[in-house]
Scaffold this active site. Structure first.
Site, PDB file in Angstrom:
ATOM      1  N   SER A   7     -10.001   3.768  -6.466  1.00 41.99           N
ATOM      2  CA  SER A   7     -11.098   4.179  -5.126  1.00 41.99           C
ATOM      3  C   SER A   7     -11.859   4.961  -6.058  1.00 41.99           C
ATOM      4  O   SER A   7     -12.589   6.768  -4.789  1.00 41.99           O
ATOM      5  CB  SER A   7     -10.411   5.071  -4.175  1.00 41.99           C
ATOM      6  N   ASP A  49     -12.777   4.180   4.993  1.00 43.69           N
ATOM      7  CA  ASP A  49     -11.327   3.353   5.103  1.00 43.69           C
ATOM      8  C   ASP A  49     -11.666   2.770   6.639  1.00 43.69           C
ATOM      9  O   ASP A  49     -11.805   3.274   7.644  1.00 43.69           O
ATOM     10  CB  ASP A  49     -10.137   4.296   5.757  1.00 43.69           C
ATOM     11  N   ARG A  71     -13.594   1.140  -4.252  1.00 46.34           N
ATOM     12  CA  ARG A  71     -14.030   1.643  -3.079  1.00 46.34           C
ATOM     13  C   ARG A  71     -15.197   2.224  -3.120  1.00 46.34           C
ATOM     14  O   ARG A  71     -15.117   3.629  -3.892  1.00 46.34           O
ATOM     15  CB  ARG A  71     -13.430   2.389  -2.309  1.00 46.34           C
ATOM     16  N   ASP A 129       1.043  -0.690   0.348  1.00 42.79           N
ATOM     17  CA  ASP A 129      -0.023  -0.350  -0.345  1.00 42.79           C
ATOM     18  C   ASP A 129       0.921   1.549   0.181  1.00 42.79           C
ATOM     19  O   ASP A 129       2.013   1.162  -0.651  1.00 42.79           O
ATOM     20  CB  ASP A 129      -1.262  -0.212   0.879  1.00 42.79           C
ATOM     21  N   ASP A 130      -0.231   2.179   0.638  1.00 42.07           N
ATOM     22  CA  ASP A 130       1.206   3.720   0.569  1.00 42.07           C
ATOM     23  C   ASP A 130       2.692   3.470   1.205  1.00 42.07           C
ATOM     24  O   ASP A 130       2.707   2.440   2.346  1.00 42.07           O
ATOM     25  CB  ASP A 130       0.280   4.759   1.502  1.00 42.07           C
ATOM     26  N   LYS A 147      -3.739  -0.303  -7.261  1.00 41.06           N
ATOM     27  CA  LYS A 147      -4.788   0.170  -6.232  1.00 41.06           C
ATOM     28  C   LYS A 147      -4.412   1.954  -6.217  1.00 41.06           C
ATOM     29  O   LYS A 147      -3.598   1.829  -6.253  1.00 41.06           O
ATOM     30  CB  LYS A 147      -4.778  -0.370  -4.771  1.00 41.06           C
ATOM     31  N   ASP A 203      -5.311   5.112  -5.563  1.00 36.93           N
ATOM     32  CA  ASP A 203      -6.145   5.491  -4.451  1.00 36.93           C
ATOM     33  C   ASP A 203      -6.688   6.831  -5.408  1.00 36.93           C
ATOM     34  O   ASP A 203      -5.677   7.622  -6.440  1.00 36.93           O
ATOM     35  CB  ASP A 203      -5.536   6.306  -3.683  1.00 36.93           C
TER      36      ASP A 203
HETATM   37  C1  GLA Z   1      -6.299   5.917   1.559  1.00 33.34           C
HETATM   38  C2  GLA Z   1      -6.836   4.556   1.712  1.00 33.34           C
HETATM   39  C3  GLA Z   1      -6.371   3.441   2.185  1.00 33.34           C
HETATM   40  C4  GLA Z   1      -4.825   3.307   2.405  1.00 33.34           C
HETATM   41  C5  GLA Z   1      -4.391   5.480   2.525  1.00 33.34           C
HETATM   42  C6  GLA Z   1      -3.427   5.614   2.292  1.00 33.34           C
HETATM   43  O1  GLA Z   1      -7.094   6.477   2.999  1.00 33.34           O
HETATM   44  O2  GLA Z   1      -8.474   5.031   1.432  1.00 33.34           O
HETATM   45  O3  GLA Z   1      -6.479   2.516   1.608  1.00 33.34           O
HETATM   46  O4  GLA Z   1      -4.357   3.528   1.316  1.00 33.34           O
HETATM   47  O5  GLA Z   1      -4.906   6.152   1.376  1.00 33.34           O
HETATM   48  O6  GLA Z   1      -2.466   6.484   2.409  1.00 33.34           O
END
Ligand code: GLA
Length: 465
Positions: A213, A242, A238, A103-104, A179, A181
């Site tokens: 997203s 979160d 999404r 992820d991030d 993914k 975002d």
């Molecule tokens: C957003 C996404 C999360 C995650 C964070 C990472 O909030 O919805 O799922 O990926 O960013 O910073």
């Protein structure tokens, strides 16, 4: 709290509150539409025919970049290699989990002089391709995170202005899942931006699952997403907040998906899924019963099953939930029909998902019963199968799947009526936990009885004779 999963055949659509269930206890802008309707594109990457399953770092490991003081838990190649090894060694891969997703917070704060994305050189010293190769060498697939915006949500470089370069970079790294975002971007530009990047991913020739997203950012900006476009371009997306490590967060998501199901549920199907966010099972926020409930409802929702948990320390009972084959099979049912909440009253909910096998064009169903009450006294529920939509005159075969509980075999019944006692007292160790689910009658002429326990999954399958 309790939950049941039933698989049965019903011809008609079940909608919320169409039947009476007795609780016996006392308590888009037009131009966008024109644009999309003139486009012939469709997502044809052939991926995600069933909801993706895997592991994703965010909820559990967040943006921990401090590898000096916390080397075992920081976002680093070591963390992903370790989780890869455990997914294979501890049976998750055999159960169906296949994607290892970053992820991030994997990036350097700035692109290279050539404009290319750079992984943090200290935390990913061997680079992304080496990690991708490592994951593939273990028979798994590799996912990465980026953002349709100037920055990722945690402030690392986004893809705006570099869409083509980044899509091809991902392909070069043999990425299997992206993914994307939506922080630091304009929601009204997402219809164009997300669709453009989806096409770019396809144009690389490397098939990549595309997780968007897009809808959630538009919904929060007051824009009604064009879901027919979303599901055309994205494999999953999404819709809502979160997930956090708490039962409250899980309940909010369950409520959102129930309250908005007429809009959301029809968009799901093979190749395109609603994503209610990660599984937090095995972390700090959910009891055992609550964890089972998250797994059950996620499978009713045909949700992607993306664990975000430390697989080094997960307790065995939570691991068993995540590896429950019957429930995974409900989630992964090839028909790909997202289930719905069909009843909600005074803390009792019933959720239902059509699944295979079909018999005489009647579906089987997985049905989940949940008791979210906290008053501490039993709730007796009586519902006929007809009220659940189980109307095939041949009856149903009942398959009971309740881990470590009373029944684990299959039963044959001609089901006409089923009574459930949701007992919040017996077996109760703490509030809202360990509630006894006791269906006292099930079967021909209401006379056959059986007992089921909290969180049991019932798979009711139509008898073939
Ligand atoms: C957003 C996404 C999360 C995650 C964070 C990472 O909030 O919805 O799922 O990926 O960013 O910073």
């Amino acid at each position: 709290m309790s939950l049941h999963f039933l698989v049965v055949y019903v011809k008609s659509l079940i909608t919320e509150n169409i039947f009476s269930l007795r609780i016996l206890s006392m308590f888009a802008a037009p131009w966008i539409i024109i644009l999309l309707s003139t486009t012939c594109y469709s997502l044809d990457n052939g991926l995600a025919k069933t909801p993706p399953m895997g592991w994703l770092s965010w909820e559990r490991f967040r943006c921990n970049t401090d590898c000096v003081n916390d080397p075992d838990n920081c976002i680093s190649e070591k963390l992903f290699q370790t989780m890869t090894d455990l997914i294979v060694a501890d049976g998750y891969a055999t159960a169906g989990y296949e994607y290892i997703n970053i992820d991030d917070c994997w990036l350097e704060k700035h692109r290279g002089h050539d404009g290319k994305l750079l992984a943090d050189h200290q935390r990913f010293p061997n680079g992304i391709k080496a990690l991708s190769d490592y994951i593939h060498s273990r028979g798994l697939k590799f996912g990465i995170y980026e953002d349709y915006g100037n920055f990722t949500c945690a402030g690392y470089p986004g893809i705006i202005g570099y869409e083509q370069e980044d899509a091809f970079q991902f392909a070069e790294w043999n990425v299997d899942y992206v993914k994307l975002d939506g922080c630091y971007s304009l929601p009204h530009e997402m219809d164009l931006g997300y669709s453009k990047f989806g096409k770019l991913l396809n144009s690389t020739g490397k098939a990549m699952v595309y997780s968007c997203s897009w809808p959630v950012y538009q919904i929060y900006a007051g824009i009604q997403p064009n879901f027919s476009a979303v599901k055309t371009y994205c494999n999953l997306w999404r819709n809502y907040d979160d997930i956090q490590d708490s039962w409250t967060s899980v309940e909010n998501i369950i409520d959102y998906y129930g309250n908005n199901q007429d809009l959301i549920a029809p968009n799901a199907g093979p190749g395109h899924w609603n994503d209610p966010d990660m599984l937090i099972i095995g972390n700090f926020g959910l009891s055992y019963e609550q964890a089972k409930t998250q797994f059950a409802i996620w499978s009713i929702l045909a949700a992607p099953l993306l664990m975000s948990v430390d697989l080094r320390t997960i307790r065995p009972q939570f691991k068993r939930i995540l590896q429950n084959r019957k429930i995974i099979a409900v989630d992964q049912d090839p028909l790909g029909i997202q289930g719905r909440r069909i009843y909600k009253h005074k803390g009792i909910e019933i959720w239902s998902k059509p699944i295979g096998p079909l018999f005489n064009n009647f579906y089987s169903y997985a049905i989940a019963f949940i008791n979210r009450r906290s008053d501490g006294t039993p709730s007796d529920i009586s519902v006929t199968l007809k009220e659940l939509g189980l109307i095939h005159f041949y009856g149903y075969r009942v398959e009971v799947n309740n881990i470590g509980q009373l029944y684990s075999n299959s039963f044959l019944f001609l089901c006409k009526k089923m009574s459930l006692t949701v007992n919040t007292k017996e077996e109760r160790k703490e509030k809202n936990v360990k509630i006894l689910f006791r269906p006292s009658e099930i079967g021909l002429a209401d006379r056959t009885s059986m007992r089921m326990w909290t969180m049991a999954f019932y798979t009711l399958i139509l008898k073939s004779k």
